[in-house]
Enzyme design. Structure first.
Site, mmCIF file in Angstrom:
data_model
loop_
_atom_site.group_PDB
_atom_site.id
_atom_site.type_symbol
_atom_site.label_atom_id
_atom_site.label_comp_id
_atom_site.label_asym_id
_atom_site.label_seq_id
_atom_site.Cartn_x
_atom_site.Cartn_y
_atom_site.Cartn_z
ATOM 1 N N LYS A 22 0.844 -1.211 0.000
ATOM 2 C CA LYS A 22 0.000 0.000 0.000
ATOM 3 C C LYS A 22 0.870 1.250 0.000
ATOM 4 O O LYS A 22 0.661 2.167 -0.800
ATOM 5 C CB LYS A 22 -0.891 -0.011 1.249
ATOM 6 C CG LYS A 22 -1.524 1.325 1.576
ATOM 7 C CD LYS A 22 -2.393 1.254 2.811
ATOM 8 C CE LYS A 22 -1.741 1.647 4.101
ATOM 9 N NZ LYS A 22 -1.436 3.080 4.243
ATOM 10 N N ASN A 23 1.843 1.288 0.912
ATOM 11 C CA ASN A 23 2.611 2.521 1.097
ATOM 12 C C ASN A 23 3.525 2.835 -0.075
ATOM 13 O O ASN A 23 4.017 3.952 -0.187
ATOM 14 C CB ASN A 23 3.422 2.455 2.402
ATOM 15 C CG ASN A 23 2.515 2.553 3.613
ATOM 16 O OD1 ASN A 23 1.323 2.810 3.470
ATOM 17 N ND2 ASN A 23 3.072 2.326 4.790
ATOM 18 N N CYS A 117 -4.927 12.503 12.759
ATOM 19 C CA CYS A 117 -5.667 11.272 12.518
ATOM 20 C C CYS A 117 -5.580 10.430 13.777
ATOM 21 O O CYS A 117 -4.988 10.847 14.766
ATOM 22 C CB CYS A 117 -5.147 10.534 11.294
ATOM 23 S SG CYS A 117 -3.554 9.777 11.565
ATOM 24 N N ARG A 122 0.392 14.108 13.213
ATOM 25 C CA ARG A 122 0.962 13.880 11.879
ATOM 26 C C ARG A 122 1.130 15.178 11.094
ATOM 27 O O ARG A 122 0.481 15.392 10.069
ATOM 28 C CB ARG A 122 0.127 12.854 11.110
ATOM 29 C CG ARG A 122 0.133 11.523 11.781
ATOM 30 C CD ARG A 122 -0.536 10.463 10.983
ATOM 31 N NE ARG A 122 0.323 9.849 9.988
ATOM 32 C CZ ARG A 122 -0.014 8.774 9.298
ATOM 33 N NH1 ARG A 122 -1.158 8.213 9.492
ATOM 34 N NH2 ARG A 122 0.803 8.260 8.422
ATOM 35 N N ASP A 125 5.237 19.666 8.654
ATOM 36 C CA ASP A 125 6.192 20.781 8.694
ATOM 37 C C ASP A 125 7.525 20.431 8.021
ATOM 38 O O ASP A 125 8.151 21.280 7.370
ATOM 39 C CB ASP A 125 6.419 21.245 10.142
ATOM 40 C CG ASP A 125 6.816 20.105 11.065
ATOM 41 O OD1 ASP A 125 6.394 18.959 10.815
ATOM 42 O OD2 ASP A 125 7.568 20.353 12.023
ATOM 43 N N ASP A 306 4.235 0.103 12.057
ATOM 44 C CA ASP A 306 3.081 -0.573 11.451
ATOM 45 C C ASP A 306 2.978 -2.044 11.860
ATOM 46 O O ASP A 306 2.022 -2.725 11.481
ATOM 47 C CB ASP A 306 3.144 -0.464 9.915
ATOM 48 C CG ASP A 306 2.826 0.945 9.436
ATOM 49 O OD1 ASP A 306 2.385 1.773 10.251
ATOM 50 O OD2 ASP A 306 3.032 1.219 8.236
ATOM 51 N N ARG A 398 -8.838 -0.281 4.339
ATOM 52 C CA ARG A 398 -7.908 0.708 3.768
ATOM 53 C C ARG A 398 -6.617 0.044 3.292
ATOM 54 O O ARG A 398 -5.993 0.517 2.349
ATOM 55 C CB ARG A 398 -7.528 1.749 4.837
ATOM 56 C CG ARG A 398 -8.572 2.796 5.119
ATOM 57 C CD ARG A 398 -7.997 3.841 6.058
ATOM 58 N NE ARG A 398 -6.620 4.120 5.699
ATOM 59 C CZ ARG A 398 -5.618 4.303 6.565
ATOM 60 N NH1 ARG A 398 -5.845 4.275 7.847
ATOM 61 N NH2 ARG A 398 -4.403 4.539 6.139
HETATM 62 C C1 UD1 Z 1 4.287 6.498 6.493
HETATM 63 C C2 UD1 Z 1 3.367 5.322 6.275
HETATM 64 C C3 UD1 Z 1 2.841 4.782 7.598
HETATM 65 C C4 UD1 Z 1 3.995 4.468 8.531
HETATM 66 C C5 UD1 Z 1 4.933 5.671 8.656
HETATM 67 C C6 UD1 Z 1 6.167 5.376 9.473
HETATM 68 C C7 UD1 Z 1 2.373 5.825 4.123
HETATM 69 C C8 UD1 Z 1 1.128 6.146 3.364
HETATM 70 N N1 UD1 Z 1 2.234 5.744 5.451
HETATM 71 O O1 UD1 Z 1 3.515 7.547 7.088
HETATM 72 O O2 UD1 Z 1 2.088 3.601 7.335
HETATM 73 O O3 UD1 Z 1 3.479 4.151 9.807
HETATM 74 O O4 UD1 Z 1 5.361 6.107 7.348
HETATM 75 O O5 UD1 Z 1 6.838 4.278 8.954
HETATM 76 O O6 UD1 Z 1 3.417 5.598 3.550
HETATM 77 N N2 UD1 Z 1 6.246 14.139 11.195
HETATM 78 C C9 UD1 Z 1 6.322 15.478 11.555
HETATM 79 N N3 UD1 Z 1 6.441 16.391 10.552
HETATM 80 C C10 UD1 Z 1 6.489 16.041 9.228
HETATM 81 C C11 UD1 Z 1 6.397 14.677 8.879
HETATM 82 C C12 UD1 Z 1 6.286 13.743 9.890
HETATM 83 O O7 UD1 Z 1 6.289 15.828 12.731
HETATM 84 O O8 UD1 Z 1 6.593 16.922 8.373
HETATM 85 C C13 UD1 Z 1 6.122 13.116 12.256
HETATM 86 C C14 UD1 Z 1 4.783 12.373 12.197
HETATM 87 O O9 UD1 Z 1 3.774 13.080 12.878
HETATM 88 C C15 UD1 Z 1 5.142 11.068 12.853
HETATM 89 C C16 UD1 Z 1 6.598 10.846 12.431
HETATM 90 O O10 UD1 Z 1 7.098 12.116 12.030
HETATM 91 O O11 UD1 Z 1 5.075 11.199 14.255
HETATM 92 C C17 UD1 Z 1 6.789 9.848 11.299
HETATM 93 O O12 UD1 Z 1 6.024 10.247 10.196
HETATM 94 P P1 UD1 Z 1 6.360 9.801 8.692
HETATM 95 O O13 UD1 Z 1 7.568 8.942 8.664
HETATM 96 O O14 UD1 Z 1 6.340 11.035 7.866
HETATM 97 O O15 UD1 Z 1 5.107 8.891 8.355
HETATM 98 P P2 UD1 Z 1 4.117 9.028 7.135
HETATM 99 O O16 UD1 Z 1 4.864 9.293 5.884
HETATM 100 O O17 UD1 Z 1 2.980 9.926 7.487
#
Ligand code: UD1
Length: 426
Positions: A22-23, A117, A122, A125, A306, A398
């Site tokens: 999926k990801n 969510c 999430r 920034d 995950d 999902r």
């Molecule tokens: C992706 C995956 C999700 C997985 C996660 C971590 C998809 C669609 N989803 O989510 O299944 O659990 O990676 O392996 O690919 N954060 C910030 N600021 C930012 C970006 C992230 O504070 O700009 C924080 C998030 O709130 C979270 C952490 O960093 O606490 C990790 O997030 P991130 O690695 O970006 O996960 P996703 O890409 O949202």
């Protein structure tokens, strides 16, 4: 409205094949925007998140054809809009993956600001700071992010504060046409990022270092459409490995690279679970009671967040006490309170969970709090006494294709029933 009904105590054994990740699929679909023309994606999972990304692309003007159940043909030559509305971003946060490709292709994008969510705030920034360093200016207006780089992007060095998967992907996709070279330091190393870089390189991009903490992208001109097959889903594979481990009968999980589950499988071995690795499969079985272990989630190659809920479920019936530490998302223990309704003994302290193994779980009505937590509750139901009913199963849809059918093929007594019939039966 449907629920999943599980009758516990039946053997679960045989072979199961996982779908494409999926990801990865979601980001590959977004990346097709970068190569005007018809890209064909194989091994795409038939799940609701993919359907939403299809709608996002159509909203932008792309044509999305379903060639067969796992093949999409996406024509992005017709994309003529760069606005993604809140109605779609609210349904799936990963819709923000179109931000980077839209800026790269059109020099502008309007993407609704995602809300929080179930698993945390999430924020995005880091996506925004990285894109600003490349020359993008941002305005937030009426809940939308307006991004603009009318004169194109200029390569630079960006160090991410945390190895964010989404930020790494958006930065890679934004910088494929940037002038000069972009370096992303402290980049995420997940296999899905390697899959994205592989497809973009096939399209003509120049990306080196994907899968390591330093990724270099040398800007190039136009990209061309390709045919690509999505990498196997390591989390779906891990979920079935956890299911096999809790029930105990041998299950072979096919269609993915066991190296992508490296630490998970090593932890499972420490729990006394037998793991036989093949090239594209793994065989899981267990004879003794599960041993407790401590786990902490971290970006790849650390233990994946995950797989946290499914593993906590295993540890909830271990012989002893384990500590589970969640470092990636701030709110990912909601599953634990549902599992407590089934007789587990779990104490949450901040981002730590103390899991005292119990001898047995008992079937109950529980609510799926999120995607992985929902799958873990179904898993708990397979070994619980009596009947378990899992509500809010849209979360499971999902990310898991034909979850109940695959479990039934392994011998589980699992069915989707209409919620109203469940009330009558109760
Ligand atoms: C992706 C995956 C999700 C997985 C996660 C971590 C998809 C669609 N989803 O989510 O299944 O659990 O990676 O392996 O690919 N954060 C910030 N600021 C930012 C970006 C992230 O504070 O700009 C924080 C998030 O709130 C979270 C952490 O960093 O606490 C990790 O997030 P991130 O690695 O970006 O996960 P996703 O890409 O949202």
């Amino acid at each position: 409205m449907e629920v999943i009904r599980i009758e516990g105590g039946h053997p679960v054994t045989g072979e199961v094949t996982v779908e494409g990740a999926k990801n990865s699929a979601l980001k590959l679909m977004a990346a097709t925007i970068l190569a005007p023309g018809v890209t064909t994606l194989h091994n795409v999972p038939n799940i609701s998140d993919v359907h939403i990304m299809g709608k996002v692309l159509k909203e932008l003007g792309a044509k999305v054809d379903v060639v067969d159940v796992h093949t999409l043909r996406i024509d992005t030559s017709t994309v003529d809009s760069w606005e993604t509305p809140y109605s779609l971003v609210a349904q799936m946060r990963a819709s923000t993956a179109v931000l980077g490709p839209l800026i790269a292709r059109f020099g502008q994008a309007v993407v609704a600001m995602p809300g929080g969510c179930n698993i945390g705030a999430r924020k995005i920034d880091m996506h925004i700071l990285g894109l600003q360093a490349l020359g993008v200016t941002f305005d937030v207006d009426h809940g939308d992010i307006h991004a603009s780089a009318p004169h194109g992007l200029v390569g630079t060095s960006v160090t991410l504060e945390f190895a964010s998967v989404g930020a790494t992907e958006n930065l890679i996709m934004a910088s494929v046409h940037a002038k000069g070279t972009t370096v992303i330091d402290n980049a995420a190393r997940e296999p899905e990022i390697v899959d994205l870089a592989n497809m973009l390189n096939k399209m003509g991009a120049h990306i080196e270092g994907a899968g390591t903490p330093v990724i270099e992208i040398r800007g190039v001109g136009e990209l061309h459409p390709v045919t690509h097959s999505v990498v196997g889903d390591r989390i779906e594979a891990g979920t079935f490995a956890a299911i096999a481990a809790i029930v105990g009968n041998p299950v072979t999980v096919r269609g993915f690279d066991p190296l992508h589950l490296g630490l998970v499988l090593r932890k499972y071995e420490q729990m006394g679970i037998e793991v036989e690795r093949g090239e594209r499969e793994v065989r899981i079985s267990r004879t003794d009671r599960i041993k407790p272990v401590d786990i902490q989630t971290l970006p790849f190659p650390g233990f994946p967040t995950d797989m946290q809920a499914q593993t906590m479920c295993l540890l909830s019936v271990a012989q002893g006490t384990s500590i589970v530490t969640e470092n990636v998302f701030e709110n990912r223990f909601m599953f634990a309170s549902e599992l407590q309704r089934m007789g587990s003994d779990i104490t949450i302290q901040g981002h730590h969970a103390v899991v005292r193994g119990v001898e047995r779980l008992s079937g109950a009505e529980v609510r799926s709090p999120d995607l992985r937590g929902g799958a873990a509750l179904v898993m708990a139901g397979l070994v619980a006494d009596g009947v378990t009913t899992v509500l809010d199963i849209y979360h499971i849809d999902r990310g898991y294709e034909r979850f109940c059918e695959k479990l039934r093929d392994l011998g589980a007594h699992v069915s989707r029933v209409s919620a109203s019939f469940e009330v009558l039966e109760g």
